[in-house]
Design an enzyme around this catalytic site. Structure first.
Site, PDB file in Angstrom:
ATOM      1  N   THR A 111     -53.132 -29.596   0.717  1.00 23.30           N
ATOM      2  CA  THR A 111     -53.102 -28.222   0.201  1.00 23.30           C
ATOM      3  C   THR A 111     -52.584 -28.197  -1.236  1.00 23.30           C
ATOM      4  OG1 THR A 111     -52.692 -27.368   2.423  1.00 23.30           O
ATOM      5  CG2 THR A 111     -52.138 -25.910   0.580  1.00 23.30           C
ATOM      6  N   LYS A 168     -39.121 -30.598  -0.173  1.00 22.07           N
ATOM      7  CA  LYS A 168     -37.731 -30.153   0.056  1.00 22.07           C
ATOM      8  C   LYS A 168     -36.993 -31.012   1.059  1.00 22.07           C
ATOM      9  CE  LYS A 168     -41.133 -27.879   1.886  1.00 22.07           C
ATOM     10  NZ  LYS A 168     -41.903 -26.678   1.832  1.00 22.07           N
ATOM     11  N   GLY A 206     -41.960 -21.807  -3.289  1.00 22.30           N
ATOM     12  CA  GLY A 206     -43.307 -21.795  -3.875  1.00 22.30           C
ATOM     13  C   GLY A 206     -43.337 -21.505  -5.352  1.00 22.30           C
ATOM     14  N   ILE A 244     -41.859 -19.190  -7.087  1.00 20.97           N
ATOM     15  CA  ILE A 244     -40.689 -18.549  -7.706  1.00 20.97           C
ATOM     16  C   ILE A 244     -39.907 -19.586  -8.524  1.00 20.97           C
ATOM     17  CG2 ILE A 244     -38.520 -17.339  -7.268  1.00 20.97           C
ATOM     18  CD1 ILE A 244     -39.701 -16.335  -4.641  1.00 20.97           C
ATOM     19  N   ASP A 265     -37.142 -25.784   7.527  1.00 21.82           N
ATOM     20  CA  ASP A 265     -37.694 -25.785   6.168  1.00 21.82           C
ATOM     21  C   ASP A 265     -36.855 -24.887   5.255  1.00 21.82           C
ATOM     22  OD1 ASP A 265     -40.122 -26.233   4.258  1.00 21.82           O
ATOM     23  OD2 ASP A 265     -39.848 -24.061   4.317  1.00 21.82           O
ATOM     24  N   LYS A 306     -34.407 -25.884   1.852  1.00 19.26           N
ATOM     25  CA  LYS A 306     -34.419 -25.170   0.567  1.00 19.26           C
ATOM     26  C   LYS A 306     -33.034 -24.617   0.248  1.00 19.26           C
ATOM     27  CE  LYS A 306     -39.257 -24.003   1.322  1.00 19.26           C
ATOM     28  NZ  LYS A 306     -40.158 -23.082   1.996  1.00 19.26           N
TER      29      LYS A 306
HETATM   30  P1  NAP Z   1     -50.791 -31.621   3.398  1.00 17.90           P
HETATM   31  O1  NAP Z   1     -51.841 -30.620   3.176  1.00 17.90           O
HETATM   32  O2  NAP Z   1     -50.530 -32.111   4.773  1.00 17.90           O
HETATM   33  O3  NAP Z   1     -51.136 -32.865   2.454  1.00 17.90           O
HETATM   34  C1  NAP Z   1     -50.458 -34.089   2.553  1.00 17.90           C
HETATM   35  C2  NAP Z   1     -51.237 -35.127   1.751  1.00 17.90           C
HETATM   36  O4  NAP Z   1     -50.508 -36.359   1.791  1.00 17.90           O
HETATM   37  C3  NAP Z   1     -52.629 -35.418   2.300  1.00 17.90           C
HETATM   38  O5  NAP Z   1     -53.536 -35.489   1.243  1.00 17.90           O
HETATM   39  C4  NAP Z   1     -52.478 -36.805   2.955  1.00 17.90           C
HETATM   40  O6  NAP Z   1     -53.650 -37.593   2.862  1.00 17.90           O
HETATM   41  C5  NAP Z   1     -51.404 -37.404   2.084  1.00 17.90           C
HETATM   42  N1  NAP Z   1     -50.672 -38.467   2.767  1.00 17.90           N
HETATM   43  C6  NAP Z   1     -50.045 -38.412   3.946  1.00 17.90           C
HETATM   44  N2  NAP Z   1     -49.497 -39.609   4.231  1.00 17.90           N
HETATM   45  C7  NAP Z   1     -49.809 -40.422   3.202  1.00 17.90           C
HETATM   46  C8  NAP Z   1     -49.552 -41.780   2.918  1.00 17.90           C
HETATM   47  N3  NAP Z   1     -48.847 -42.547   3.756  1.00 17.90           N
HETATM   48  N4  NAP Z   1     -50.033 -42.293   1.766  1.00 17.90           N
HETATM   49  C9  NAP Z   1     -50.750 -41.522   0.923  1.00 17.90           C
HETATM   50  N5  NAP Z   1     -51.021 -40.222   1.121  1.00 17.90           N
HETATM   51  C10 NAP Z   1     -50.556 -39.692   2.271  1.00 17.90           C
HETATM   52  O7  NAP Z   1     -49.390 -31.134   2.840  1.00 17.90           O
HETATM   53  P2  NAP Z   1     -49.116 -29.994   1.762  1.00 17.90           P
HETATM   54  O8  NAP Z   1     -49.081 -28.686   2.435  1.00 17.90           O
HETATM   55  O9  NAP Z   1     -49.993 -30.190   0.584  1.00 17.90           O
HETATM   56  O10 NAP Z   1     -47.593 -30.325   1.389  1.00 17.90           O
HETATM   57  C11 NAP Z   1     -47.260 -31.403   0.538  1.00 17.90           C
HETATM   58  C12 NAP Z   1     -45.800 -31.284   0.145  1.00 17.90           C
HETATM   59  O11 NAP Z   1     -45.598 -30.049  -0.540  1.00 17.90           O
HETATM   60  C13 NAP Z   1     -44.816 -31.260   1.312  1.00 17.90           C
HETATM   61  O12 NAP Z   1     -43.619 -31.872   0.928  1.00 17.90           O
HETATM   62  C14 NAP Z   1     -44.579 -29.773   1.535  1.00 17.90           C
HETATM   63  O13 NAP Z   1     -43.344 -29.502   2.144  1.00 17.90           O
HETATM   64  C15 NAP Z   1     -44.599 -29.285   0.130  1.00 17.90           C
HETATM   65  N6  NAP Z   1     -44.913 -27.875  -0.056  1.00 17.90           N
HETATM   66  C16 NAP Z   1     -45.997 -27.340   0.536  1.00 17.90           C
HETATM   67  C17 NAP Z   1     -46.312 -26.017   0.322  1.00 17.90           C
HETATM   68  C18 NAP Z   1     -47.503 -25.356   0.949  1.00 17.90           C
HETATM   69  O14 NAP Z   1     -47.667 -24.150   0.787  1.00 17.90           O
HETATM   70  N7  NAP Z   1     -48.354 -26.096   1.657  1.00 17.90           N
HETATM   71  C19 NAP Z   1     -45.491 -25.238  -0.499  1.00 17.90           C
HETATM   72  C20 NAP Z   1     -44.377 -25.819  -1.111  1.00 17.90           C
HETATM   73  C21 NAP Z   1     -44.096 -27.140  -0.883  1.00 17.90           C
HETATM   74  P3  NAP Z   1     -55.026 -37.189   3.621  1.00 17.90           P
HETATM   75  O15 NAP Z   1     -55.453 -35.885   3.021  1.00 17.90           O
HETATM   76  O16 NAP Z   1     -55.960 -38.288   3.283  1.00 17.90           O
HETATM   77  O17 NAP Z   1     -54.671 -37.088   5.070  1.00 17.90           O
HETATM   78  N1  HSE Z   2     -44.108 -24.309   4.865  1.00 18.02           N
HETATM   79  C1  HSE Z   2     -43.466 -23.754   3.746  1.00 18.02           C
HETATM   80  C2  HSE Z   2     -43.372 -22.247   3.906  1.00 18.02           C
HETATM   81  C3  HSE Z   2     -44.220 -24.099   2.504  1.00 18.02           C
HETATM   82  O1  HSE Z   2     -44.034 -21.694   4.790  1.00 18.02           O
HETATM   83  O2  HSE Z   2     -42.612 -21.608   3.179  1.00 18.02           O
HETATM   84  C4  HSE Z   2     -43.522 -23.697   1.242  1.00 18.02           C
HETATM   85  O3  HSE Z   2     -42.367 -24.442   1.046  1.00 18.02           O
END
Ligand code: NAP
Ligand code: HSE
Length: 443
Positions: free
Chosen positions: A19, A112, A141, A143, A208, A212
């Site tokens: 994502t 986080k 996010g 902010i 989560d 934070k």
């Molecule tokens: P996600 O959609 O699950 O994406 C994770 C990515 O990491 C995928 O592309 C996956 O590869 C890759 N990955 C997993 N294991 C791996 C490994 N061993 N080696 C290389 N790549 C690997 O997660 P996300 O939602 O983008 O979140 C990513 C980070 O941002 C997390 O720490 C999350 O807490 C943080 N975050 C997310 C949001 C949100 O709104 N989603 C907001 C703020 C912070 P594949 O695609 O090939 O499976």
């Molecule tokens: N899973 C987290 C949330 C993503 O819902 O706030 C942003 O850190």
């Protein structure tokens, strides 16, 4: 640098193309020209890594070097900055961030869990080498609260930081409030949009938000990170009955995260709270987060915005990259980690406020009186006690009337007293299940 001298591009490696990672690639592509002007140099992605090379991510990867192992990307001589968007407190995320710092690369992460668990040791490594460890996207996010605490509010002593720090749970509670609907179905929607963590139990269970809060507490109070000191309750036990009762009483239910400086130390807590409908925080709906601070000179400052999602999170990652491109390298926690003060925990049981209590009480003579007596014995003063009529559920096995919901609102009281009273009420056998208790916060 003399005017007109072009700086070399900032070469970026991105690990994790889910994502946030895919959102980041799109943002950097779409805003490339503007960012180059604003930063004085190009922000150029040169390498990427994820588990699957063949997955369609809706973005062209053909111009980037592919790395099967994020650790190899982290150590690549072709990058200046390693962006970790894999997730998880350990595993590949931690190993690759450590590899990047060891190889002299700046690091940007949205993780986080990683920072809450290992932020101090990683920051020490970064500081030791004059590298950035930036994590704006890890908290709330879009902010810019990390920047606000690290830089903008430097001249203030803070006494409280609080807010809504999880988009998934706020999305669930808001939809349950305004549309009704089933918890699991709404959570599935949040997962489909990309708001939830890989394991959504981290969102729903409050962990989560706790990650934070631990980060913000350290930034706000200059104390060592203390994730284990956070009292955590999630929203799993919140029912449509609680949401309806809150609405009738003039409240909204929110998953509140708060860190407060008290005389006995710092209290950190994440739990559902009933907040007056008129409070600013009650208006924060959907995936929107808000973070408020009480500062001695600035006064009350509140920031609100999207707390999750591809674009919102990528926006914060880019802000961190822009700082590095401009040469702004600060201690990750505002002060060097060696100068963070020991954390002194204020016990949650000392929390004082009003409480909402929902009991499922057998409808029989003396039940109300017994409950009121238990409350009085603990010195708890009741603002209201209301029996809510529901469909008949049948009689209890001992012949008592069917259980009916009883809603109690207390005046300000110590949490320990409430807990003792509820334990006694449960032991007395007038209720058919454990009491529901939600703290009331007059924010
Ligand atoms: P996600 O959609 O699950 O994406 C994770 C990515 O990491 C995928 O592309 C996956 O590869 C890759 N990955 C997993 N294991 C791996 C490994 N061993 N080696 C290389 N790549 C690997 O997660 P996300 O939602 O983008 O979140 C990513 C980070 O941002 C997390 O720490 C999350 O807490 C943080 N975050 C997310 C949001 C949100 O709104 N989603 C907001 C703020 C912070 P594949 O695609 O090939 O499976
Ligand atoms: N899973 C987290 C949330 C993503 O819902 O706030 C942003 O850190």
């Amino acid at each position: 640098m003399a005017a007109g001298v072009r700086q070399a591009p900032l070469r970026i490696g991105v690990a994790g193309l889910g994502t946030v990672g895919a959102g980041l690639l799109r943002l950097l592509r779409d805003q490339a020209g503007m960012l180059e002007v604003r930063c004085g140099r190009e922000l150029r992605v040169v390498g990427v890594s994820a588990r699957s090379k063949s997955k369609d991510r809706g973005v062209d990867l053909s111009s980037f070097e592919w790395f099967d192992a994020p650790e190899a990307l982290a150590a690549s001589p072709h990058i200046d900055v390693f962006v970790e968007l894999i997730g998880g407190e350990g595993g590949a995320a931690k190993a690759s961030v450590e590899a990047a710092l060891a190889a002299g690369k700046h690091v940007v992460t949205a993780n986080k869990a990683l920072i809450a668990h290992h932020g101090a040791s990683l920051a020490a490594k970064a500081e030791g080498r004059g590298l950035a460890l930036n994590f704006e996207a890890a908290v709330a996010g879009a902010i810019p609260i990390v920047k606000a605490l690290r830089e903008s509010l430097s001249g203030n002593t803070l006494t409280r930081v609080y807010g809504i720090m999880n988009g998934t749970t706020n999305y669930i509670l808001s939809r349950m409030t305004h549309e009704g609907g089933d918890f699991s179905a709404i959570l599935a929607d949040a997962q489909a949009i990309g708001y939830a963590e890989a394991d959504p139990a981290f969102d729903v269970g409050g962990h989560d938000a706790a990650h934070k809060l631990a980060i913000l507490t350290t930034l706000a109070f200059g104390t060592q990170i203390s994730l284990d000191s956070i009292y955590i309750e999630g929203i799993e036990a919140i029912t449509a009955a609680d949401i309806g009762a809150a609405d009738d009483l003039g409240y909204r239910i929110k998953l509140l995260a708060a860190a407060v400086r008290t005389e006995s130390g710092i209290e950190q807590r994440v739990h559902p709270a009933m907040v007056p409908k008129t409070a600013a925080i009650a208006q924060v709906d959907g995936v929107t987060n808000c973070v408020a601070v009480d500062a001695d000179h600035a006064g009350g400052v509140m920031l609100a915005g999207p707390g999750a999602g591809a674009q919102a999170t990528a926006s914060s990652v880019v802000s961190d990259l822009a700082d590095i491109a401009r040469g702004l390298i600060l201690p990750p926690f505002a002060v060097p980690v060696a100068q963070l003060k020991p954390y002194q925990r204020a016990q949650m049981r000392e929390h004082e406020g009003g409480y909402y209590i929902r009991l499922s009480v057998y409808d029989r003579p003396g039940a109300f009186a017994a409950i009121a007596t238990r409350m009085a014995a603990e010195g708890i003063s009741l603002e209201s006690i209301v029996q809510r009529r529901t469909r008949a559920l049948g009689a209890s096995p001992d012949g008592a009337g069917a259980p009916t919901p009883v809603i109690i609102i207390t005046h300000r009281t110590m949490e320990a007293a409430i807990r003792r009273a509820l334990d006694a009420i449960e032991r007395d056998g007038h209720v058919d299940r454990p009491p529901q208790m939600i703290r009331i916060e007059k924010l």
